[in-house]
Design a protein around this motif. Structure first.
Motif, PDB file in Angstrom:
ATOM      1  N   ILE A  45       0.851  -1.183   0.000  1.00  0.00           N
ATOM      2  CA  ILE A  45       0.000   0.000   0.000  1.00  0.00           C
ATOM      3  C   ILE A  45       0.889   1.236   0.000  1.00  0.00           C
ATOM      4  N   LYS A  46       0.308   2.370  -0.320  1.00  0.00           N
ATOM      5  CA  LYS A  46       1.060   3.620  -0.335  1.00  0.00           C
ATOM      6  C   LYS A  46       1.241   4.111   1.089  1.00  0.00           C
ATOM      7  N   PHE A  47       2.496   4.329   1.479  1.00  0.00           N
ATOM      8  CA  PHE A  47       2.813   4.736   2.844  1.00  0.00           C
ATOM      9  C   PHE A  47       2.492   6.212   3.056  1.00  0.00           C
ATOM     10  N   SER A  48       2.048   6.545   4.273  1.00  0.00           N
ATOM     11  CA  SER A  48       1.748   7.932   4.613  1.00  0.00           C
ATOM     12  C   SER A  48       1.982   8.140   6.104  1.00  0.00           C
ATOM     13  N   MET A 165       6.696  -1.479   1.608  1.00  0.00           N
ATOM     14  CA  MET A 165       5.835  -0.330   1.836  1.00  0.00           C
ATOM     15  C   MET A 165       6.640   0.964   1.945  1.00  0.00           C
ATOM     16  N   GLY A 168       8.418   1.617  -1.568  1.00  0.00           N
ATOM     17  CA  GLY A 168       7.542   1.706  -2.738  1.00  0.00           C
ATOM     18  C   GLY A 168       7.929   0.735  -3.835  1.00  0.00           C
ATOM     19  N   TRP A 169       8.981  -0.067  -3.599  1.00  0.00           N
ATOM     20  CA  TRP A 169       9.424  -1.040  -4.602  1.00  0.00           C
ATOM     21  C   TRP A 169       8.456  -2.217  -4.657  1.00  0.00           C
ATOM     22  N   ARG A 170       8.268  -2.766  -5.817  1.00  0.00           N
ATOM     23  CA  ARG A 170       7.410  -3.929  -5.983  1.00  0.00           C
ATOM     24  C   ARG A 170       8.177  -5.027  -6.712  1.00  0.00           C
TER      25      ARG A 170
END
Length: 294
Positions: A45-48, A165, A168-170
């Motif tokens: 998921i996109k971290f925040s 996370m 952002g690497w997948r």
């Protein structure tokens, strides 16, 4: 849907399609492969900053719950026999949240619920291999304990997931799809195994006053003691929901495994696991209904 899967697992075990060894193999498959993939998937998921804050809050809540459960297990069962008390103490400290919690958190709260559940379960997995094991035997050495913790597939999966996370690497597309596909098996496989556990119950002998007392504590009192402070402190509803639901999970199957290994009333430990699991089919939806109002 989860209830239907549980009934399916129960029927498969009752009619002999799945035997004891096959059930054990399915359990290992869930813990060693499917659940770790489910955890890694949950961190994609996109971290925040909001997520970071929620992680810290639920981690603190989980640690406090574990401390509370250790104290509770040490004072509640002093009137029981020594061997029975060991089973009750361990089952109070180590619930089945590690196995049953993730699919329920995902089913009720979605992807973010699954991610928070993975963080919540880190302290419990640490306790399982430290204070939990020491209930039945001598406390493990620090080296043994750390090895158990850091080589546990679910802990490794959390470490990988957090890296994915934060960076952002997948992974390559084929590998990401493989992880996702295996992860999608988690709910079905977990619920089938729970049904198989319930199939071992003998309704004529399962009712026991100590089992009833434990079930009341595990499924109602502990989550209530989590819910009230979270509500009074105005904890984020999602964090509170995941914390309460996972605190309301039944006795872990490892209770029976360790009771058998250390000759501590294995039959009683089976009753603990089976009856509390069956009762959780009623109490978990009730807690969900309560949480929806808050």
């Amino acid at each position: 849907m989860m209830f239907a899967l549980i009934i399916t697992g129960l029927i498969l075990k009752k009619v002999g399609v799945v035997g004891k060894e096959a059930q054990k193999g399915m359990t290992n498959l869930v813990i060693d492969l499917i659940l770790p993939c489910n955890i890694i998937y949950s961190f994609m998921i996109k971290f925040s900053s909001k997520i970071a804050q929620d992680f810290v809050v639920i981690l603190v809540i989980s640690i406090l719950i574990q401390v509370f459960c250790v104290i509770l297990g040490g004072v509640l069962y002093n009137k029981c026999s020594v061997k029975r008390k060991k089973c009750l103490r361990y089952a109070t400290i180590c619930s089945n949240a590690g196995f049953l919690g993730n699919p329920i958190a995902q089913g009720v709260f979605g992807m973010m619920g699954l991610t928070l559940a993975s963080i919540y379960l880190i302290p419990q997995r640490i306790m399982m291999w430290s204070e939990g094991v020491s209930v039945f035997t001598e406390a493990p050495t620090k080296k043994e304990m750390l090895k158990k913790i850091f080589t546990h597939p679910c802990i490794i999966a959390c470490e990988i997931g957090i890296v994915l996370m934060l960076t952002g690497w997948r992974p390559p597309h084929f590998l990401e799809e493989t992880i996702t596909s295996v992860s999608n098996c988690n709910t079905a496989m977990s619920m089938l195994v729970i049904g198989m556990i319930l199939a071992d119950a003998d309704p004529k002998t399962i009712i026991d006053k100590d089992v009833l007392f434990y079930t009341f504590i595990r499924l109602l009192i502990i989550p209530f003691c989590v819910f009230i402070p979270c509500w009074l402190l105005h904890i984020d509803s999602l964090v509170m929901g995941v914390s309460v639901i996972l605190a309301a999970m039944p006795a872990g199957a490892t209770t029976t495994i360790l009771a058998s290994k250390y000759d501590c009333e294995e039959e009683f430990s089976v009753k603990l696991v089976v009856f509390s699991t069956a009762a959780s089919l009623i109490t978990t939806p009730l807690w969900n209904m309560i949480l929806l109002k808050f």
